[in-house]
Design a protein around this motif. Structure first.
Motif: not given
Ligand SMILES: Nc1ncnc2c1ncn2[C@@H]1O[C@H](COP(=O)(O)OP(=O)(O)O)[C@@H](O)[C@H]1O
Ligand SMILES: [Mg+2]
Length: 395
Positions: A78-105
């Motif tokens: 019943e549960q859905s999750t939105v994942l967003e992952l940013e892959i960066n060339s010059t800094r660390a990759n970051r992610a967001r889970i259900n539009r939260s604040n950015p977290v570590r990938a």
């Protein structure tokens, strides 16, 4: 679980692409080089934070850009999750889970569960031991995400210990260094023991599924097996080389992490002279091997082309079944991705594989030629065209 929506920005060949998916089988068809694997690679990356084709992130960014985005909507029960992952060339990759604040990938590991089959899998049998260690560790992290930290701790300690051994070899070694090496031994023993313990347990879980999957894909005349060979069991030979694969780790499986830590400390002590001479860490899970066996013989070097493929497919299927076992106790059934594998298989193997995977919650298949897809995999067809998707639901 299944993937309902995938959106890519500046990932590989795609400036922007949206893909809507459903549970069950979806076959993505399109000519070679059109971008099918790029889509599957993005889904796989979300699951493992690594590509099955390249070892660095750079080729994943659309040529000339500095940031790629993978967005996905995953549905589990019943549960859905939105994942967003940013892959960066010059800094660390970051992610967001259900539009939260950015977290570590790393914090999204374990959320998207996939098993990806690809032509590159041939390396699981034919490649060097690092391919098989990687197979084990990736599966481990999918099942138990905290082991991502176990892995990176071990890698970090190994690197520092190797640097110290290297400087010793270069003659810049004093008695003070010896004490430092003792400290690194402690760290490496602990991290190595945790990794080894987890791998041994995983191999134990994989083994019956590997055997059954192989029997299901073939005529059953040979039995498939896997033997974990640990450098902890291997004698360090006179020339300083640890006998290539190390010994079978059967009796190590019953030891606790603490006991394995003790074993590593001992092994480091007895191989120290050799390690100082060679300037490299000779004992540890970074040099272990998962030996794949068919009947009496090792698969590597002995298996025919067809047997090699059956073994690779069986390893992936075994991962799938281990994840399914977990799904019964709170995990989730992984998404199966079969990227361009049917073209590689003969008709028998195609049909058997298709019959096995067709019941999965979601199966994503790519092919250049639609006729390569066996009729067992009836389902939605999606046409991949230059730069995007042309959906036609005419069958
Ligand atoms: N980083 C990148 N930037 C732009 N184009 C890329 C990048 N990486 C790969 N491509 C292009 O993507 C295409 C390959 O796509 P792929 O998904 O492998 O095709 P296929 O449909 O055969 O699986 C090639 O044309 C390649 O040039
Ligand atoms: Mg491809």
């Amino acid at each position: 679980m299944y993937l309902e929506q995938l959106s890519l920005t500046d990932f590989r060949s795609y400036a922007q692409v949206e893909l809507s998916l459903e549970p069950g089988v979806t076959v993505l068809v399109g000519s070679n080089g059109i971008g099918k694997t790029n889509l599957m690679e993005a889904i796989g990356y979300l699951a493992t934070l690594s590509s099955h084709r390249v070892s660095s992130d750079a080729p994943l960014l659309r040529f000339g850009t500095e940031r790629a985005m993978i967005r996905a909507k995953l549905v589990r029960g019943e549960q859905s999750t939105v994942l967003e992952l940013e892959i960066n060339s010059t800094r660390a990759n970051r992610a967001r889970i259900n539009r939260s604040n950015p977290v570590r990938a790393r914090d999204i590991l374990g959320i998207c569960q996939t098993v990806l089959f690809a032509p590159e899998d041939l390396a699981l049998v034919k490649g060097d031991p690092s391919s098989r260690r990687r197979f084990l560790d990736e599966l481990l992290v999918s099942l138990i995400p905290r082991h991502a930290a176990t892995r990176s701790d071990y890698d970090r300690v190994l690197k520092q210990r190797n640097a110290l051994l290297k400087s010793a070899r270069a003659g810049k070694f004093s008695t003070g260094h010896e004490a430092t090496l003792d400290v690194w031994d402690q760290h490496m023993a602990r991290a190595g023991a945790e990794l080894l313990h987890a791998r041994l347990e995983l191999v134990e879980r994989l083994r019956p599924h590997l055997r059954n999957s192989y029997a299901g894909l073939t005529d059953g005349s040979k039995e498939a097996g896997a033997i974990y060979r640990s450098t902890l069991q291997g004698a360090v030979e006179d020339d300083g080389a640890v006998s290539d694969a190390g010994g079978p780790a059967e009796d190590l499986r019953l030891l606790s992490v603490d006991e394995l830590t003790g074993r590593y400390i001992q092994a480091f002590a007895s191989s120290r002279r050799k390690e100082l001479e060679r300037g490299i860490s000779l004992v540890g899970p970074h040099r272990d091997e998962l030996e794949l066996v068919l009947g009496e013989a090792p698969a590597k070097g002995y298996a025919s082309h067809g047997e090699t493929w059956s073994m690779c497919l069986s390893l992936r299927l075994a991962s799938y079944y281990v994840m399914l076992d977990d799904a019964r106790t709170g995990g989730s059934a992984p998404i199966l991705i079969l990227d361009d594998v049917f073209a590689e298989l003969d008709v028998q193997r195609r049909r058997k594989l298709a019959a096995i995977v067709s019941g999965a919650e979601q199966v994503l298949v790519t092919a250049a030629v639609e006729d390569d897809i066996p009729s067992e995999l009836a389902g939605r067809r999606v046409k991949v065209i230059p730069g995007g998707i042309d959906e036609r639901e005419d069958r």
